[in-house]
Write a protein that holds these residues in place. Structure first.
Motif, PDB file in Angstrom:
ATOM      1  N   SER A  48      36.746  38.302  24.268  1.00  0.00           N
ATOM      2  CA  SER A  48      36.501  37.448  25.690  1.00  0.00           C
ATOM      3  C   SER A  48      36.604  38.839  26.830  1.00  0.00           C
ATOM      4  O   SER A  48      35.670  38.588  27.613  1.00  0.00           O
ATOM      5  CB  SER A  48      37.513  36.538  26.012  1.00  0.00           C
ATOM      6  OG  SER A  48      37.560  35.455  25.218  1.00  0.00           O
ATOM      7  N   LEU A  51      33.164  40.501  26.420  1.00  0.00           N
ATOM      8  CA  LEU A  51      32.183  39.634  27.126  1.00  0.00           C
ATOM      9  C   LEU A  51      32.193  39.583  28.631  1.00  0.00           C
ATOM     10  O   LEU A  51      31.305  39.908  29.255  1.00  0.00           O
ATOM     11  CB  LEU A  51      32.109  38.277  26.685  1.00  0.00           C
ATOM     12  CG  LEU A  51      31.674  38.231  25.250  1.00  0.00           C
ATOM     13  CD1 LEU A  51      32.050  36.687  24.624  1.00  0.00           C
ATOM     14  CD2 LEU A  51      30.253  38.246  24.993  1.00  0.00           C
ATOM     15  N   ARG A  52      33.325  39.577  29.088  1.00  0.00           N
ATOM     16  CA  ARG A  52      33.710  39.558  30.556  1.00  0.00           C
ATOM     17  C   ARG A  52      32.939  40.912  31.113  1.00  0.00           C
ATOM     18  O   ARG A  52      32.495  41.096  32.418  1.00  0.00           O
ATOM     19  CB  ARG A  52      34.950  39.352  31.197  1.00  0.00           C
ATOM     20  CG  ARG A  52      35.235  37.651  31.009  1.00  0.00           C
ATOM     21  CD  ARG A  52      36.655  37.253  31.363  1.00  0.00           C
ATOM     22  NE  ARG A  52      36.960  36.133  31.463  1.00  0.00           N
ATOM     23  CZ  ARG A  52      37.514  35.509  30.422  1.00  0.00           C
ATOM     24  NH1 ARG A  52      38.202  36.142  29.457  1.00  0.00           N
ATOM     25  NH2 ARG A  52      37.517  34.102  30.467  1.00  0.00           N
ATOM     26  N   VAL A  56      29.334  38.449  30.911  1.00  0.00           N
ATOM     27  CA  VAL A  56      29.002  37.148  30.192  1.00  0.00           C
ATOM     28  C   VAL A  56      30.305  36.119  30.194  1.00  0.00           C
ATOM     29  O   VAL A  56      31.370  36.733  29.987  1.00  0.00           O
ATOM     30  CB  VAL A  56      28.715  37.425  28.750  1.00  0.00           C
ATOM     31  CG1 VAL A  56      28.572  36.122  27.921  1.00  0.00           C
ATOM     32  CG2 VAL A  56      27.670  38.083  28.705  1.00  0.00           C
ATOM     33  N   PRO A  58      32.658  33.913  28.904  1.00  0.00           N
ATOM     34  CA  PRO A  58      32.930  33.380  27.405  1.00  0.00           C
ATOM     35  C   PRO A  58      33.149  31.975  27.186  1.00  0.00           C
ATOM     36  O   PRO A  58      32.993  31.344  26.206  1.00  0.00           O
ATOM     37  CB  PRO A  58      34.197  34.164  27.103  1.00  0.00           C
ATOM     38  CG  PRO A  58      34.448  34.755  28.206  1.00  0.00           C
ATOM     39  CD  PRO A  58      33.699  34.974  29.135  1.00  0.00           C
TER      40      PRO A  58
END
Length: 104
Positions: A48, A51-52, A56, A58
């Protein structure tokens, strides 16, 4: 008669031993489950965060994946209901392939 008492004692000892083993296996399984849960949680946190870091969300990604998984599950269930013999054949073939691969 003495032999029957001896057999009963051996049977009770065996049953007690099996019970002890069952309890130990249960404890080990619980510890393993907890370990896997912690590892999965740590992995989720790490993924997560990465991704952040690339922009993005999550949560949005997870919701989309859940929706797709739900659609796939409905499709597979429909195929199994409409073509049960094919489903059994595919399951058998997949099981054989996995068996061959894990036996090596």
């Amino acid at each position: 008669m003495n032999e029957q008492k001896s057999d009963a004692g051996v049977t009770k000892q065996a049953a007690d031993r099996v019970n002890d083993i069952g309890i130990a296996v249960g404890r080990d399984a619980e510890a393993f489950r907890n370990s896997v849960t912690r590892s999965a949680s740590d992995l989720m946190d790490s993924v997560s965060a990465r991704l952040r870091s690339v922009g993005v969300d999550p949560d949005t990604l997870g919701n989309a994946a859940r929706d797709q998984a739900g659609e796939l599950q409905r499709y597979v269930e429909g195929e199994i209901r409409h073509r049960p013999l094919r489903a059994v054949g595919l399951a058998l073939a997949l099981g054989a392939i996995v068996g061959f691969l894990t036996a090596r």
